[in-house]
Design an enzyme around this catalytic site. Structure first.
Site, short mmCIF file in Angstrom:
data_model
loop_
_atom_site.label_atom_id
_atom_site.label_comp_id
_atom_site.label_asym_id
_atom_site.label_seq_id
_atom_site.Cartn_x
_atom_site.Cartn_y
_atom_site.Cartn_z
N HIS A 157 0.81 -1.23 0.00
CA HIS A 157 0.00 0.00 0.00
C HIS A 157 0.84 1.27 0.00
O HIS A 157 0.31 2.36 -0.20
CB HIS A 157 -0.94 -0.01 1.21
CG HIS A 157 -2.00 -1.06 1.11
ND1 HIS A 157 -3.30 -0.78 0.78
CD2 HIS A 157 -1.95 -2.42 1.25
CE1 HIS A 157 -4.01 -1.90 0.74
NE2 HIS A 157 -3.21 -2.91 1.02
N ASP A 351 3.07 9.47 -0.70
CA ASP A 351 1.91 8.69 -0.28
C ASP A 351 1.73 7.56 -1.27
O ASP A 351 1.86 7.78 -2.47
CB ASP A 351 0.65 9.59 -0.30
CG ASP A 351 -0.28 9.30 0.88
OD1 ASP A 351 -0.30 8.16 1.34
OD2 ASP A 351 -0.98 10.25 1.31
#
Ligand code: ADQ
Length: 454
Positions: A157, A351
């Site tokens: 992720h 991110d």
């Protein structure tokens, strides 16, 4: 088709399973619903029992949840120190924040081996296993070592930096070798996939990474936002704004999210665009996460100071430039705030994806959509080039972007938003999970099952 086995560090607790879900839970909902499935991981509880823990089992809506406890020592070494104190900063390109210790590395491997033993006992021969995130890089190999020959996929992720940076962690090569046990490795962006495949190549290993950008459930989120914007909390926020434009930031309180840089950007905006003073309100919601790690404590101090400085310099007796909350706000309330916000200011330094950006788009009113100001370094940026993209390290660029967003005409806002919305509706969480599982099914297998009796 066998069962789907999801493995992640944390399994949602019975209470969390009832709440409106974010991130991983949303992504997997469709996949888990499809057939028989089991979700395995840490319970979130600690026990003092050294040795393989008992697995707690319960079932909700056809999904079996299987959880194990960790000891305080394992929690500290595996979760806090190695996963959050070493892998998290390293994979967010922050080598300088990495606190490496060989002892934590050993605990990380030990817990992964324990996860494998406990999970092995629950497996059936044609199960398909899908492992999630950086806490569990070596799990696939640990399962192979125990004779598991079925399909094992992995999804990361968080971002993947180039090998020249990853290799600064002792043991990085071993992790890379262990990852060869997965039939397929999914990452968020093409850049992440290139970096990981390049690392494999440089080390004489097989390329196994592909880009599978994660999404949200836009339909559900839009409904939530439409409902929530009529709730009491939204009314209270609206009344308190007294007609000022709302700039909204929503993040976990984490150094990867670029919060001090964002506050400095807002400060530059106040300084260079005095015409907006008194006419905007910046609401930043950043609930404390990982509060027991030193870097996170320092970040909090830094933000307390910046908020005080900016508010002190620019506030009027009846107007406050920044409202900064470190307490959590429930997701279903936030959805309404997203819909009300004229601008979403999402400026992570790095991110993996950033689902808040996609949720903001899904929450907008087509008749009067807000503007998304997004960092180039969010994994979502390559898909979302109709946002106002900024370099989060450049305070003046953030200031200019805020001015551009707040003065943008309706036609341009609608044009940008409808393209963003199309993309968010196309690449949903359900699509992501199905796409990955299909590719896993079709990937060349790493292990071949032993021949049965002829
Ligand atoms: P996170 O770092 O937690 O996730 P993000 O993707 O922005 O970041 O958020 C995940 C979920 O948490 C979203 O549904 C969001 O609404 C919720 N959330 C975030 N901040 C919140 C807040 N202040 N209050 C309430 N809810 C909040 C990791 C990676 C990301 C990646 C996701 C999914 O770091 O890059 O997008 O996993 O893969």
């Amino acid at each position: 088709m066998g069962r789907l086995i999801i493995v992640s560090n944390r399994v949602p607790s019975p209470r969390e399973r009832l709440q409106p879900a974010g991130g991983l839970t949303v992504g997997l909902k469709d996949a888990l619903r499809g057939g028989e499935s089991l979700w395995f991981g840490w319970s979130g509880n600690q026990s003092e029992f050294e040795g393989d823990p008992a697995t707690g089992m319960d079932e909700v809506d056809g999904v079996t949840y299987a959880t194990i406890d960790l000891t305080a020592r394992q929690h500290e070494g595996f979760y806090q120190n190695f996963s959050n104190g070493i892998l998290w900063p390293l994979f967010h390109y922050r080598v300088g924040l990495m606190n490496y210790s060989r002892r934590d590395w050993q605990t990380y491997l030990e817990v992964n081996a324990m996860f494998a033993r406990c999970l092995r006992a629950l497996l059936q021969p044609d199960d398909v296993i899908w492992v999630h995130d950086y806490h569990l890089f070596p799990l696939g190999q640990a399962l192979r070592d125990l004779g598991v020959t079925g399909r094992i996929g992995f999804f990361l992720h968080i971002p993947v930096p180039p090998w020249s940076l990853v290799r600064s962690m002792p043991g990085a090569k071993l992790l890379l070798e262990d990852m060869q046990a997965y039939d397929l490795i999914g990452v968020q962006t093409e850049e992440d996939a290139d970096n990981l495949n390049h690392a494999f190549r440089l080390n004489g290993l097989t390329e196994r990474a592909g880009a599978f950008p994660i999404g949200i459930d836009p339909h559900e989120f839009r409904e939530q936002a439409e409902e929530s914007v009529r709730r009491e909390e939204a009314d209270r926020l609206r009344a308190s704004l007294r007609g000022t434009a709302l700039i909204l930031g929503v993040d976990r309180l984490d150094y990867s999210k670029g919060l001090p840089e964002r506050f400095r950007g807002y400060e530059a905006f106040m300084a260079r665009y005095p015409e907006h003073r008194g006419k905007v309100s910046f609401l930043q919601v950043a609930p404390v996460s990982r509060g027991d790690v030193e870097e996170y404590r320092q970040l909090r101090c830094q933000l307390d100071e910046l908020t005080g400085r900016i508010n002190g310099a620019y506030a009027e007796f009846d107007w406050t430039p920044i409202r900064y909350l470190t307490r959590p706000v429930a997701r279903d309330i936030l959805a309404g705030f997203y819909r009300m916000a004229d601008v979403a200011l999402i400026t992570p330094l790095r991110d993996g994806m950033n689902l808040v950006a996609k949720e903001y788009v899904a929450a907008q009113d087509a008749a009067d959509p807000g503007v998304l100001v997004l960092s180039h370094f969010a994994g979502a940026a390559p898909e979302m080039d109709e946002a106002v993209l900024v370099n989060p390290y450049d305070a003046d660029e953030i200031a200019d972007a805020l001015h551009q967003a707040l003065t943008m005409g309706l036609e341009e806002r609608q044009r940008r938003w409808s393209r963003l919305d199309e993309d968010v509706r196309r690449t949903t969480a359900g699509f992501w999970a199905r796409d990955f599982l299909k590719a896993l099914d079709e990937a060349p297998p790493v292990a071949t099952p032993p021949l049965g009796p002829s």
